[in-house]
Write an enzyme that holds these catalytic residues in place. Structure first.
Site, mmCIF file in Angstrom:
data_model
loop_
_atom_site.group_PDB
_atom_site.id
_atom_site.type_symbol
_atom_site.label_atom_id
_atom_site.label_comp_id
_atom_site.label_asym_id
_atom_site.label_seq_id
_atom_site.Cartn_x
_atom_site.Cartn_y
_atom_site.Cartn_z
ATOM 1 N N GLU A 18 -4.618 2.274 -4.310
ATOM 2 C CA GLU A 18 -3.165 2.279 -4.228
ATOM 3 C C GLU A 18 -2.618 0.985 -3.653
ATOM 4 O O GLU A 18 -1.488 0.926 -3.185
ATOM 5 C CB GLU A 18 -2.689 3.463 -3.380
ATOM 6 C CG GLU A 18 -3.109 3.419 -1.929
ATOM 7 C CD GLU A 18 -4.433 4.109 -1.653
ATOM 8 O OE1 GLU A 18 -4.605 4.611 -0.519
ATOM 9 O OE2 GLU A 18 -5.288 4.147 -2.554
ATOM 10 N N ASP B 140 -1.914 9.300 -10.582
ATOM 11 C CA ASP B 140 -1.839 8.206 -11.558
ATOM 12 C C ASP B 140 -0.385 7.921 -11.944
ATOM 13 O O ASP B 140 0.012 6.766 -12.128
ATOM 14 C CB ASP B 140 -2.644 8.547 -12.808
ATOM 15 C CG ASP B 140 -4.137 8.432 -12.591
ATOM 16 O OD1 ASP B 140 -4.556 7.931 -11.524
ATOM 17 O OD2 ASP B 140 -4.907 8.852 -13.490
ATOM 18 N N ASP C 166 0.857 -1.189 0.000
ATOM 19 C CA ASP C 166 0.000 0.000 0.000
ATOM 20 C C ASP C 166 0.892 1.238 0.000
ATOM 21 O O ASP C 166 1.756 1.377 0.869
ATOM 22 C CB ASP C 166 -0.911 -0.005 1.228
ATOM 23 C CG ASP C 166 -1.918 1.135 1.207
ATOM 24 O OD1 ASP C 166 -3.061 0.903 0.769
ATOM 25 O OD2 ASP C 166 -1.565 2.248 1.637
ATOM 26 N N ILE C 167 0.698 2.126 -0.982
ATOM 27 C CA ILE C 167 1.501 3.353 -1.058
ATOM 28 C C ILE C 167 1.186 4.232 0.144
ATOM 29 O O ILE C 167 0.021 4.488 0.453
ATOM 30 C CB ILE C 167 1.219 4.108 -2.364
ATOM 31 C CG1 ILE C 167 1.549 3.223 -3.580
ATOM 32 C CG2 ILE C 167 2.025 5.404 -2.427
ATOM 33 C CD1 ILE C 167 1.171 3.837 -4.902
ATOM 34 N N ASN D 224 -2.564 12.809 -3.930
ATOM 35 C CA ASN D 224 -3.678 13.224 -4.783
ATOM 36 C C ASN D 224 -4.162 14.628 -4.418
ATOM 37 O O ASN D 224 -4.425 15.456 -5.292
ATOM 38 C CB ASN D 224 -4.836 12.236 -4.660
ATOM 39 C CG ASN D 224 -4.765 11.117 -5.681
ATOM 40 O OD1 ASN D 224 -4.108 11.246 -6.708
ATOM 41 N ND2 ASN D 224 -5.429 10.025 -5.400
#
Length: 304
Positions: free
Chosen positions: A206, A180, A163-164, A171
């Site tokens: 993500e 993106d 998971d980022i 964002n």
């Protein structure tokens, strides 16, 4: 107006949207330049696009950035087109700038529509169009296949969920287009960082899942830790030259005889929660690592 798009998938019905808009632009030209704006209301907005939006909402795709952009372009195009129809109905000839404004929006709308159509087609095939990784569509089948092999003759395999870290902040700060770009760069790093026989999937948002084949927990940890370090050392470069530091957290679990695939994913997810709660940018092995949760932290972890 045909209702044939009502039973089509969002991907299939985009072809109808394109066909109707190609007919619409010709009707609009005739109404503006030769009919004093007459017939403008009838051709102001082909209904197939509204039907497509309904289908997209039903598939929970309405908040995808590409879909939102297409809706915005559609609204802008028809608003400008309607304004020229009203001017023509009032006896006013449209200026070249007004005309070019409509045509520019129309061309941009068609271009973006074709991109979305291709992306939806790729998604239907089981590939995520943004990252090029396989989606959940094929993930379960691949994991079941690896689990069956493990149960027949071993050796073990591992599942990791990535998971980022703080992706929502990326964002919010830079916009969805840069978000993106970060997703695509992370997927590329994952593809480079795992071995050729391993598999990676985009679970959604993500989150990514990695299947490390014929790998015990010790070796799996080395692979994922190396990948985590590579991500942390490789910032994402923006078009204007700025660089965004990106890290990710991982939860890792090893297969067991009495651990079904669904439970493996749950366990990897729990380990990921631990990684997030203990500072992010780390790998947590389920059942092995027990990182301390910061004092005062809520019982439910923050995965952002």
């Amino acid at each position: 107006m045909t209702n044939s798009s009502d039973t089509r998938s969002p991907s299939d019905s985009l072809g109808l949207v394109l066909d109707e808009h190609l007919r619409w632009i010709g009707q609009w030209h005739r109404a503006v330049f030769f009919r004093g704006g007459q017939g403008g209301e009838r051709v102001s907005a082909p209904a197939s696009f509204a039907a497509w939006c309904v289908a997209v909402n039903a598939d929970d795709l309405a908040h995808q950035p590409a879909v939102e952009k297409l809706v915005t372009l559609h609204e802008q195009m028809h608003r400008k087109a309607k304004l020229l129809l009203l001017k023509a109905a009032g006896g006013e000839s449209p200026s070249e700038a007004d005309y070019e404004g409509v045509i520019a929006r129309f061309e941009e709308f068609v271009l973006h529509l074709r991109r979305v159509e291709r992306a939806f087609g790729a998604a239907a095939s089981g590939l995520d169009p943004l990252t090029g990784l396989r989606t959940r569509r094929g993930m379960q089948e691949a994991l079941e296949r690896e689990h069956n092999r493990f149960r027949r003759n071993g050796p073990a395999f591992c599942v990791a969920i990535c998971d980022i870290d703080r992706f929502k902040g990326i964002n919010d700060t830079y916009g969805h287009d840069i978000g993106d770009r970060v997703l695509a760069a992370t997927a590329a790093a994952i593809s480079r960082g795992i071995r050729s026989f391993d598999e990676a999937f985009r679970m959604g948002g993500e989150e990514f899942l990695i299947c490390l084949k014929e790998t015990g927990l010790a070796e799996g940890f080395r692979v994922i830790e190396r990948l985590r370090g590579e991500l942390a050392r490789t910032p994402v470069t923006l078009p204007d030259g700025r660089r965004i530091a990106v890290t990710a957290s991982f939860g890792l679990v090893e297969a067991g005889e009495d651990l079904p695939v669904e439970e493996m994913v749950v366990c990897a997810d729990r380990a990921l929660y631990q990684a997030k709660n203990s500072g992010r940018n780390r790998v947590v092995r389920y059942g092995v690592d027990q990182p301390e949760v910061a004092a005062g932290r809520a019982a439910l972890p923050n995965r952002r």
